[in-house]
Motif scaffolding. Structure first.
Motif, PDB file in Angstrom:
ATOM      1  N   GLN A  12      55.420 -59.553 -27.938  1.00 48.71           N
ATOM      2  CA  GLN A  12      55.711 -60.982 -27.894  1.00 48.71           C
ATOM      3  C   GLN A  12      57.131 -61.206 -28.379  1.00 48.71           C
ATOM      4  OE1 GLN A  12      53.057 -63.399 -30.167  1.00 48.71           O
ATOM      5  NE2 GLN A  12      53.807 -65.282 -29.267  1.00 48.71           N
ATOM      6  N   CYS A  13      57.946 -61.872 -27.561  1.00 50.36           N
ATOM      7  CA  CYS A  13      59.326 -62.155 -27.909  1.00 50.36           C
ATOM      8  C   CYS A  13      59.373 -63.449 -28.722  1.00 50.36           C
ATOM      9  CB  CYS A  13      60.184 -62.312 -26.661  1.00 50.36           C
ATOM     10  SG  CYS A  13      60.161 -60.857 -25.598  1.00 50.36           S
ATOM     11  N   THR A  57      57.354 -55.187 -17.662  1.00 49.93           N
ATOM     12  CA  THR A  57      57.199 -56.447 -16.943  1.00 49.93           C
ATOM     13  C   THR A  57      57.259 -57.582 -17.946  1.00 49.93           C
ATOM     14  OG1 THR A  57      55.714 -55.315 -15.410  1.00 49.93           O
ATOM     15  CG2 THR A  57      55.729 -57.699 -15.329  1.00 49.93           C
ATOM     16  N   THR A  58      57.915 -58.678 -17.569  1.00 50.30           N
ATOM     17  CA  THR A  58      58.028 -59.828 -18.453  1.00 50.30           C
ATOM     18  C   THR A  58      57.283 -61.018 -17.851  1.00 50.30           C
ATOM     19  OG1 THR A  58      60.179 -59.069 -19.210  1.00 50.30           O
ATOM     20  CG2 THR A  58      59.646 -61.374 -19.626  1.00 50.30           C
ATOM     21  N   ARG A  63      56.269 -59.342 -23.031  1.00 53.97           N
ATOM     22  CA  ARG A  63      56.778 -58.176 -22.301  1.00 53.97           C
ATOM     23  C   ARG A  63      55.691 -57.111 -22.358  1.00 53.97           C
ATOM     24  NH1 ARG A  63      62.522 -57.103 -23.513  1.00 53.97           N
ATOM     25  NH2 ARG A  63      62.715 -58.680 -21.931  1.00 53.97           N
ATOM     26  N   ILE A  64      55.324 -56.599 -21.182  1.00 58.91           N
ATOM     27  CA  ILE A  64      54.278 -55.582 -21.071  1.00 58.91           C
ATOM     28  C   ILE A  64      54.932 -54.247 -20.734  1.00 58.91           C
ATOM     29  CG2 ILE A  64      52.099 -54.944 -19.961  1.00 58.91           C
ATOM     30  CD1 ILE A  64      52.041 -57.735 -21.290  1.00 58.91           C
TER      31      ILE A  64
END
Length: 72
Positions: A12-13, A57-58, A63-64
């Motif tokens: 988590q950003c 991936t975002t 972000r994964i």
């Protein structure tokens, strides 16, 4: 033919501050909670156990990171 075990690391950003990993999902779909480690630190630690980064991936502020390692 090689077989692989896959996992997804969910990061988590934060709006202010560094991204943190809150959980990861194993190849069986089970979610494992983490206390908020930085994604680079986690990926570095996992690489010593044979995990390789496959994709990133975002989705919004998530972000994964998809990782895999050989099995058997």
């Amino acid at each position: 033919m090689s077989r692989y075990e896959y996992a997804e690391i969910v990061s988590q950003c934060a709006l202010h501050g560094p991204a943190v990993v809150r959980e990861w999902v194993d190849s069986n779909g089970k979610t494992h909670q983490l206390g908020g480690i930085h994604p680079v630190a986690l990926l570095t630690a996992w690489s010593t156990e044979g995990w390789d980064l496959v994709s990133t991936t975002t989705y919004g502020n998530l972000r994964i990171y998809t990782v895999r390692r050989p099995v058997g």
